[in-house]
Scaffold this motif. Structure first.
Motif, mmCIF file in Angstrom:
data_model
loop_
_atom_site.group_PDB
_atom_site.id
_atom_site.type_symbol
_atom_site.label_atom_id
_atom_site.label_comp_id
_atom_site.label_asym_id
_atom_site.label_seq_id
_atom_site.Cartn_x
_atom_site.Cartn_y
_atom_site.Cartn_z
ATOM 1 N N ALA A 26 -1.075 -14.290 -31.011
ATOM 2 C CA ALA A 26 -0.793 -15.721 -31.159
ATOM 3 C C ALA A 26 0.267 -15.949 -32.225
ATOM 4 N N GLU A 27 0.135 -15.255 -33.349
ATOM 5 C CA GLU A 27 1.113 -15.403 -34.428
ATOM 6 C C GLU A 27 2.505 -14.980 -33.965
ATOM 7 N N PHE A 30 3.898 -17.694 -31.537
ATOM 8 C CA PHE A 30 4.317 -18.896 -32.264
ATOM 9 C C PHE A 30 5.585 -18.653 -33.066
ATOM 10 N N SER A 31 5.817 -17.411 -33.494
ATOM 11 C CA SER A 31 7.048 -17.122 -34.238
ATOM 12 C C SER A 31 8.276 -17.221 -33.339
ATOM 13 N N VAL A 33 8.611 -19.686 -31.026
ATOM 14 C CA VAL A 33 8.613 -21.049 -30.488
ATOM 15 C C VAL A 33 9.510 -21.964 -31.313
ATOM 16 N N VAL A 46 9.803 -21.661 -25.354
ATOM 17 C CA VAL A 46 8.840 -20.584 -25.605
ATOM 18 C C VAL A 46 9.165 -19.407 -24.693
ATOM 19 N N PHE A 137 -0.298 -21.155 -24.070
ATOM 20 C CA PHE A 137 0.386 -22.260 -24.733
ATOM 21 C C PHE A 137 -0.215 -23.603 -24.332
ATOM 22 N N SER A 140 -3.224 -24.000 -26.336
ATOM 23 C CA SER A 140 -2.867 -24.320 -27.728
ATOM 24 C C SER A 140 -2.524 -25.794 -27.883
ATOM 25 N N THR A 145 -3.576 -26.516 -31.665
ATOM 26 C CA THR A 145 -3.446 -25.371 -32.570
ATOM 27 C C THR A 145 -2.005 -24.878 -32.700
ATOM 28 N N VAL A 146 -1.046 -25.611 -32.116
ATOM 29 C CA VAL A 146 0.362 -25.242 -32.315
ATOM 30 C C VAL A 146 0.720 -25.560 -33.763
ATOM 31 N N VAL A 150 6.567 -24.684 -36.226
ATOM 32 C CA VAL A 150 7.471 -24.476 -35.093
ATOM 33 C C VAL A 150 8.439 -25.645 -34.922
#
Length: 297
Positions: A26-27, A30-31, A33, A46, A137, A140, A145-146, A150
């Motif tokens: 997940a990390e 998100f990095s 995005v 994404v 996504f 999320s 949880t986004v 980002v």
């Protein structure tokens, strides 16, 4: 220690390892995005997906759903799919044939969020679908949880490019997520990926789509050596001429575009960089492109 205790310990270790793996993945996603909030719509890029969120004032009934299907060009006889795992009652999958080779996939989730309101999450990609990424996504977004990290402001000071910040000042504009233009200084759009294959697929399909546009003529196409973010690599350089007079264009009607895919630090990047011929002198690069790339002498 009896067998039951050993079994419970093993299961606990497996579960703990799986949870760590999920968090790390997940990390990493998100990095990659980029998000922009503009008026009533939220946009994301994404890993090759263009994603949007819009809220509509309509009821979650046959009439409301038909209205949204018309808005998003979903065939009226498409009954959609049920996905209870994502706490949503309905989603639709459509395709658009962009040219003879490229098909764009569109996925639309209809989510009732209040009486008389439906949230629509749309995902569009030219790449082959990654349903695991789609589900992650969308979940999320639903679960909120986004991470805030980002998102960027529409007013630009600096941009985050593959893990580092580039100071640009206020002269540049977001044309979309992961798509920036600096007037007379160049334009760059990119995606950040977990695999090189997906990064390559992105630039290959963008090139095929651009090459096929009826408004341009290809003057030249070749492979050249470049230094991209400090790494020696190859880029495909295509020179396009727009079938529009320079007077109408307000300047040069010849666009030089570079297509690059490669590893940058700890991730993979697909990048399309472009500039008009009057943005530079003596065959060099304009300032925006020069921030990430050098032409190898």
């Amino acid at each position: 220690m009896n067998r039951n205790t050993i079994f419970i310990l093993i299961i606990s270790l497996i579960t703990f390892h799986f949870a760590i793996g999920q968090n790390e993945n997940a990390e990493l996603i998100f990095s990659n995005v980029h998000g922009i909030i503009q008026e009533k719509t939220t946009f994301f890029e994404v890993e090759g997906y263009e994603i949007f969120i819009q809220v509509h004032n309509t009821k979650f009934n046959d009439k409301g759903i038909k209205k949204l299907k018309r808005k998003y060009s979903i065939p009226k006889d498409d009954v959609g799919f049920i996905d209870s795992t994502l706490q949503t009652n309905m989603y639709f999958v459509t395709t658009d044939q962009r040219n003879e080779e490229i098909v764009q996939s569109n996925v639309y989730y209809f989510i009732p969020i209040a009486e008389g309101e439906i949230k629509v999450i749309g995902l569009q990609t030219l790449l082959s679908r990654d349903e695991e990424l789609e589900n992650f996504f969308v979940k999320s977004i639903i679960e909120n949880t986004v991470p805030n990290s980002v998102y960027t402001s529409m007013i630009i000071d600096s941009i985050k490019f593959a893990g580092r910040y580039i100071s640009l000042g206020p002269a540049c504009n977001w044309m979309g997520t992961h798509n920036i233009q600096c007037p007379n200084l160049g334009q760059m759009n990119w995606g950040e990926f977990r695999t090189l294959e997906r990064a390559k697929e992105m630039v290959e399909k963008q090139q095929k789509l651009n090459n096929d546009k009826s408004i341009v003529k290809i003057l030249e196409q070749n492979e050249i050596d470049v230094i991209f973010e400090g790494e020696e690599t190859k880029a495909t350089r295509v020179t396009y001429k727009f079938k529009v007079p320079q007077l109408v264009m307000g300047g040069s009607n010849v666009l030089i575009t570079y297509y690059i895919a490669g590893k940058v630090r700890n991730k993979y990047v697909g990048c399309v960089l472009s500039h008009y011929t009057d943005d530079v002198k003596h065959g060099d690069l304009p300032p925006l492109l020069g921030e990430v790339m050098e032409l190898k002498k």
